[in-house]
Design a protein around this motif. Structure first.
Motif, mmCIF file in Angstrom:
data_model
loop_
_atom_site.group_PDB
_atom_site.id
_atom_site.type_symbol
_atom_site.label_atom_id
_atom_site.label_comp_id
_atom_site.label_asym_id
_atom_site.label_seq_id
_atom_site.Cartn_x
_atom_site.Cartn_y
_atom_site.Cartn_z
ATOM 1 N N GLN A 2 0.947 -1.098 0.155
ATOM 2 C CA GLN A 2 0.070 -0.076 0.006
ATOM 3 C C GLN A 2 0.751 1.040 -0.189
ATOM 4 N N ARG A 3 0.626 2.372 -0.485
ATOM 5 C CA ARG A 3 1.134 3.512 -0.781
ATOM 6 C C ARG A 3 0.413 4.281 0.410
ATOM 7 N N VAL A 4 1.464 5.105 1.204
ATOM 8 C CA VAL A 4 1.079 6.010 2.194
ATOM 9 C C VAL A 4 1.836 7.397 2.134
ATOM 10 N N THR A 5 1.249 8.461 2.704
ATOM 11 C CA THR A 5 1.807 9.622 2.412
ATOM 12 C C THR A 5 2.649 10.002 3.933
ATOM 13 N N VAL A 6 3.753 10.352 4.139
ATOM 14 C CA VAL A 6 4.521 10.607 5.542
ATOM 15 C C VAL A 6 5.145 11.975 5.245
ATOM 16 N N THR A 7 4.671 12.916 6.120
ATOM 17 C CA THR A 7 5.389 14.133 6.103
ATOM 18 C C THR A 7 6.543 14.254 7.179
ATOM 19 N N LEU A 8 7.770 14.584 6.457
ATOM 20 C CA LEU A 8 8.942 14.660 7.640
ATOM 21 C C LEU A 8 9.479 16.157 7.188
ATOM 22 N N ASP A 9 10.228 16.501 8.259
ATOM 23 C CA ASP A 9 10.843 17.892 8.337
ATOM 24 C C ASP A 9 11.984 17.766 7.432
ATOM 25 N N GLU A 10 12.462 18.779 7.110
ATOM 26 C CA GLU A 10 13.563 18.938 5.950
ATOM 27 C C GLU A 10 15.042 18.102 6.506
ATOM 28 N N GLU A 11 15.227 18.326 7.841
ATOM 29 C CA GLU A 11 16.197 17.985 8.575
ATOM 30 C C GLU A 11 16.259 16.530 8.614
ATOM 31 N N LEU A 12 15.014 15.867 9.091
ATOM 32 C CA LEU A 12 14.904 14.519 9.063
ATOM 33 C C LEU A 12 14.926 13.686 7.491
ATOM 34 N N LEU A 13 14.437 14.462 6.513
ATOM 35 C CA LEU A 13 14.562 13.962 5.207
ATOM 36 C C LEU A 13 15.869 13.904 4.867
ATOM 37 N N ALA A 14 16.666 14.951 5.206
ATOM 38 C CA ALA A 14 18.003 15.073 4.768
ATOM 39 C C ALA A 14 18.748 13.884 5.467
ATOM 40 N N ASP A 15 18.380 13.518 6.662
ATOM 41 C CA ASP A 15 19.148 12.320 7.135
ATOM 42 C C ASP A 15 18.698 11.065 6.666
#
Length: 133
Positions: A2-15
């Motif tokens: 299944q496809r889910v949408t997750v919102t991450l802050d920029e710092e976490l996404l960079a990690d």
């Protein structure tokens, strides 16, 4: 799947992106799936300390340290019911590495690993637990 949408802050996404580069993931989904599995495994270990599992305890120690080899052997014999096999490797003139393959309840394996890795002159130690299926 299944496809889910997750919102991450920029710092976490960079990690996450850095982890992808370091480990060679092809996309974020693979990296996030592995991180999710790892996090869920940790939660299950904490929730069920008596859960049966397999483990690998890897540690490096100074073989010339006074009485250390005897102390480590005593730890192993005291927990003989947890140890399936042990591999001993001479790394250089000062250091040895041991890998102990373990089986038992996760809390018992953690306690045994803590006893070994907290011993004076054990330089590095890590326990990897795998839930028994």
């Amino acid at each position: 799947m299944q496809r889910v949408t997750v919102t991450l802050d920029e710092e976490l996404l960079a990690d996450v992106d850095e982890l992808m580069r370091e480990r060679g993931y092809q996309n974020r989904s693979e990296a996030i799936r592995d991180l999710t599995r790892s996090g869920l495994q940790q939660v299950h270990e904490e929730a069920a300390p008596q859960a049966p599992c397999m483990g690998a305890l890897v540690y490096v120690y100074d073989h010339a340290a006074r009485e250390l080899s005897k102390r480590l052997t005593r730890h192993s014999h005291a927990h003989h019911d947890l140890t399936l096999s042990t591999l001993h490797v001479h790394l250089n003139e000062q250091s040895c590495m041991e890998v102990a393959l373990l089986k038992g309840q996760s809390d018992q394996l953690k306690r045994f690993a803590a006893e070994v890795t907290s011993s004076r002159s054990v330089r590095h130690g890590r326990l990897v637990l795998i839930p028994e299926e």
